[in-house]
Design an enzyme around this catalytic site. Sequence first.
Site, PDB file in Angstrom:
ATOM      1  N   GLU A 117     -18.514  20.496  16.551  1.00 28.47           N
ATOM      2  CA  GLU A 117     -18.943  19.685  17.684  1.00 28.47           C
ATOM      3  C   GLU A 117     -17.719  18.877  18.115  1.00 28.47           C
ATOM      4  OE1 GLU A 117     -22.291  17.108  16.942  1.00 28.47           O
ATOM      5  OE2 GLU A 117     -22.145  16.246  18.951  1.00 28.47           O
ATOM      6  N   LYS A 140     -17.252  12.478  10.468  1.00 23.47           N
ATOM      7  CA  LYS A 140     -16.526  12.116  11.684  1.00 23.47           C
ATOM      8  C   LYS A 140     -16.937  10.744  12.192  1.00 23.47           C
ATOM      9  CE  LYS A 140     -17.311  16.165  13.485  1.00 23.47           C
ATOM     10  NZ  LYS A 140     -17.573  17.228  14.444  1.00 23.47           N
ATOM     11  N   ARG A 147     -20.878  21.175   1.085  1.00 23.54           N
ATOM     12  CA  ARG A 147     -19.776  20.591   1.847  1.00 23.54           C
ATOM     13  C   ARG A 147     -18.746  20.004   0.892  1.00 23.54           C
ATOM     14  NH1 ARG A 147     -20.162  16.935   6.213  1.00 23.54           N
ATOM     15  NH2 ARG A 147     -21.715  18.273   7.083  1.00 23.54           N
TER      16      ARG A 147
HETATM   17  P1  ATP Z   1     -19.291  15.511  10.273  1.00 26.33           P
HETATM   18  O1  ATP Z   1     -20.464  14.996   9.498  1.00 26.33           O
HETATM   19  O2  ATP Z   1     -17.990  15.234   9.637  1.00 26.33           O
HETATM   20  O3  ATP Z   1     -19.334  15.135  11.711  1.00 26.33           O
HETATM   21  P2  ATP Z   1     -20.325  17.996  11.042  1.00 26.33           P
HETATM   22  O4  ATP Z   1     -20.953  18.984  10.151  1.00 26.33           O
HETATM   23  O5  ATP Z   1     -21.227  17.223  11.936  1.00 26.33           O
HETATM   24  O6  ATP Z   1     -19.428  17.069  10.159  1.00 26.33           O
HETATM   25  P3  ATP Z   1     -19.283  19.860  12.857  1.00 26.33           P
HETATM   26  O7  ATP Z   1     -18.261  19.677  13.891  1.00 26.33           O
HETATM   27  O8  ATP Z   1     -20.676  20.085  13.271  1.00 26.33           O
HETATM   28  O9  ATP Z   1     -19.202  18.601  11.924  1.00 26.33           O
HETATM   29  O10 ATP Z   1     -18.843  20.956  11.799  1.00 26.33           O
HETATM   30  C1  ATP Z   1     -18.289  22.194  12.125  1.00 26.33           C
HETATM   31  C2  ATP Z   1     -18.419  23.089  10.929  1.00 26.33           C
HETATM   32  O11 ATP Z   1     -17.703  22.535   9.826  1.00 26.33           O
HETATM   33  C3  ATP Z   1     -19.858  23.207  10.486  1.00 26.33           C
HETATM   34  O12 ATP Z   1     -20.130  24.557  10.208  1.00 26.33           O
HETATM   35  C4  ATP Z   1     -19.945  22.361   9.262  1.00 26.33           C
HETATM   36  O13 ATP Z   1     -20.896  22.854   8.373  1.00 26.33           O
HETATM   37  C5  ATP Z   1     -18.527  22.451   8.698  1.00 26.33           C
HETATM   38  N1  ATP Z   1     -18.213  21.250   7.930  1.00 26.33           N
HETATM   39  C6  ATP Z   1     -18.237  19.972   8.359  1.00 26.33           C
HETATM   40  N2  ATP Z   1     -17.941  19.124   7.375  1.00 26.33           N
HETATM   41  C7  ATP Z   1     -17.706  19.885   6.263  1.00 26.33           C
HETATM   42  C8  ATP Z   1     -17.357  19.600   4.902  1.00 26.33           C
HETATM   43  N3  ATP Z   1     -17.173  18.349   4.486  1.00 26.33           N
HETATM   44  N4  ATP Z   1     -17.197  20.630   4.073  1.00 26.33           N
HETATM   45  C9  ATP Z   1     -17.361  21.885   4.487  1.00 26.33           C
HETATM   46  N5  ATP Z   1     -17.700  22.227   5.748  1.00 26.33           N
HETATM   47  C10 ATP Z   1     -17.875  21.242   6.626  1.00 26.33           C
HETATM   48 MG    MG Z   2     -22.422  18.248  13.372  1.00 27.89          MG
END
Ligand code: ATP
Ligand code: MG
Length: 571
Positions: A41, A275, A265
Site C-alpha cells: 500500500e 508503517k 511477518r
Molecule cells: P505495515 O503494517 O508495516 O503498514 P502492511 O502489511 O500494512 O505493513 P503493505 O504495504 O500492505 O504493508 O505490505 C505489502 C506486503 O508486504 C504485504 O504482502 C505484507 O504482508 C508484506 N509485509 C508487510 N510487513 C511485513 C513484515 N514485517 N514481514 C513480512 N512481510 C511483510
Molecule cells: Mg497494509
Amino acid sequence: MTEATNESSTERSLNFIEQIVEDDIASGKHGGRVHTRFPPEPNGYLHIGHAKSICLNFGLADKYEGQTNLRFDDTNPVTEDTEYVDSIKNDVRWLGFEWENEFYASDYFEQLYQFAEKLIQKGLAYVDDSTAEEIAEQKGSPDKPGTESPYRNRPVAENLDLFRQMRAGEFPDGAKVLRAKVDMTSPNMQLRDPVIYRIKHAHHHRTGDAWCIYPMYDFAHGQSDSIEHITHSICTLEFVAHRPLYDWFIEQLAIFPSRQYEFARLNLTYTVMSKRKLKLLVEEGHVSGWDDPRMPTIAGLRRRGYTPGSIREFCDRIGVAKRDNLIDVGLLEFCIREELNRTAPRVMAVLAGGRPDEQPLKLVITNYEEGREEIMRIENNPEDPSAGEREVPFSREVYIERDDFMENPPKKYFRLFPGGMVRLKGAYIVKCEEVIKNDADEITELRCTYIPESRSGSDTSGINVKGTIHWVSVPHAVEADVRLYDRLFSVENPAADDRGFKELLNPNSLEVVRAFVEPALVEATRSGSLTNVQFMRKGYFVLDVDSTTNRPVFNRTVTLKDGWAKEQKKG
Ligand code: ATP
Ligand code: MG
C-alpha cells in the site's frame, strides 16, 4: 524470545511455501505456472519486513521461472501518495528485483464495481444504512452469533438502485455501505456480512475525483489477484482468518482461482516495523526522515551502508516461518559485517569526541627531519589481495587515538605509554620519550623517536613490538564528521511495550564526532569510486549524502565486534 537459524542459502531445504509451489507444479496446477505479486500500500516507505516479502515473492518467481507483479494496493485514497509509489519502486529495484508488470488496484475500480453489482444481482450483497456502531453491534462477538441488519433483505432492484446512487455521489460519507451477504452466525467474524464498499468523497492520487465509493481491502485484494491470474498470493499471518472470505468472493464471482498462503511477518529486535509507527517517528521528529540511518526502512538501511546483497542474505537466513517470532537485529548486522569484511577497503581514521579527553593525540617524532615526507604503501584489504594497495603520506607529526596511549598502563597494555614502543601501521616503530601537558594538566602532545630501520616491509631493526596502532599524518589529515549510530530503541521489543516513544527511544542512538582521515579516502570518495570502508580498528562506515567537497560525512554502519556470532556459539 529471539529466534534465528544458521542455515546457509546453499544447503537449506525447501521452505513450506516452496514445497506448496513444487507440489502445485508437480500436479500440473495452472499448467505449472508460478505467478506471484508484491502488493504494497503506497502509504509509507518500505521496511526490512517488506524486504522479506519481496525476497520471498520475487525469489519464488526466479527459482521456478515464474513472474512477479508489483501491485500498488491503493484503495485507500486518504493515506496514499505518489512520493511513496516512487520510493517503493526505487527500493524494490535497489534490492535487485525487476517486476513483470506494474499494476494498481485502482486500475481495477470499474471491474471491482462490476463484481459488486454481480454479487447484488445474485442476492449476495446489500446496501446497508446502519451506522458503523450499529454494524459493529450486529456483528457481536466470536462466542455468540451476530444479528441481522434490518436492511439485509432489501430487494435486489432496490440494492442495485441505491448502489448506483452511491456511486453517483448522492449520499454523504458514511451514509450507506455495501455489505456482502455471507453468514451472520459464522464463528469467523470476517464472514459476518463484511462491508465491501464505503462512501468516501476524497481525491485519489491516481483516479482523482472519478470515484466517491471505494472497495475495502478484502473486496479488492483477492479479486485483484484473480484479475492478474496470480497463482500464489502470499501474505502475512494476520490474514489467515480472511482466507475463507477471499475464497468465497472468488467462488461466488466464478473468477480465476488465485489462492492465498500466509507466513509469519518479520519482527526485529530494538525497532518497530509498522508503517504507521515509522511515520510517527518521522512526523514527531524523532528521526531526520524516512531514510534516517537508524530507521529499519530500506532507504534508512541503504543510507546506513547496508548493501542489497546483505539484506537478501539476511532474508534468506531467517527463512520462512509459520509462527510469529522476533529476530535478533544482530543477525542483520552479522550479514553486513561478513560482506564488508570481504569487500570494504581498510583506511585509517582517528576519531575525536567532543570532550578534551576524547581529542586525538598529536605525536611528534623528534628525530624525523622537519619537512620530510614519505609515502607508505598499505594494503587495502588483507582479506582480498586483489584489492591492491594505496599510498598513505607519513610525516614528522601524526594523530593517534586518545585511547591508544596511557600514562599509567595496566599490565599487558600493548599500545603506547611513556618509555614504551608501538608500531605505527604500515610505517615505523616509535618510542614514547616525553609527555607534554598544558597548565590544566591535560596531555597535549607526545614526543617520540622512531627507529629508522623498522620501516614496514623492510624492517631490519630486530625489534619486536606487540602493538600496532593506526595514525593519520597531521599536515595531510582531512577533517570529517562521523555519525556513530546505535539502536533506535532501548528496549528489545518496543511494539509490545505500552509506553510512548519518549520512554522507549534510546537517547544515545546518534553521536556525532569529528575525525581525521587519510587523504586517499577523500579523493576516492569524491570521485565516487568508494562508498563502504572499514576504519581500521573502529568499524565499517559509509559516505553520507550530506558530505560536501570540503567536509565528508561518514555514517557508521556497524562496529567490528560481532556480538551475534558469539551468542550463537554460546548457545
Ligand atoms: P505495515 O503494517 O508495516 O503498514 P502492511 O502489511 O500494512 O505493513 P503493505 O504495504 O500492505 O504493508 O505490505 C505489502 C506486503 O508486504 C504485504 O504482502 C505484507 O504482508 C508484506 N509485509 C508487510 N510487513 C511485513 C513484515 N514485517 N514481514 C513480512 N512481510 C511483510
Ligand atoms: Mg497494509
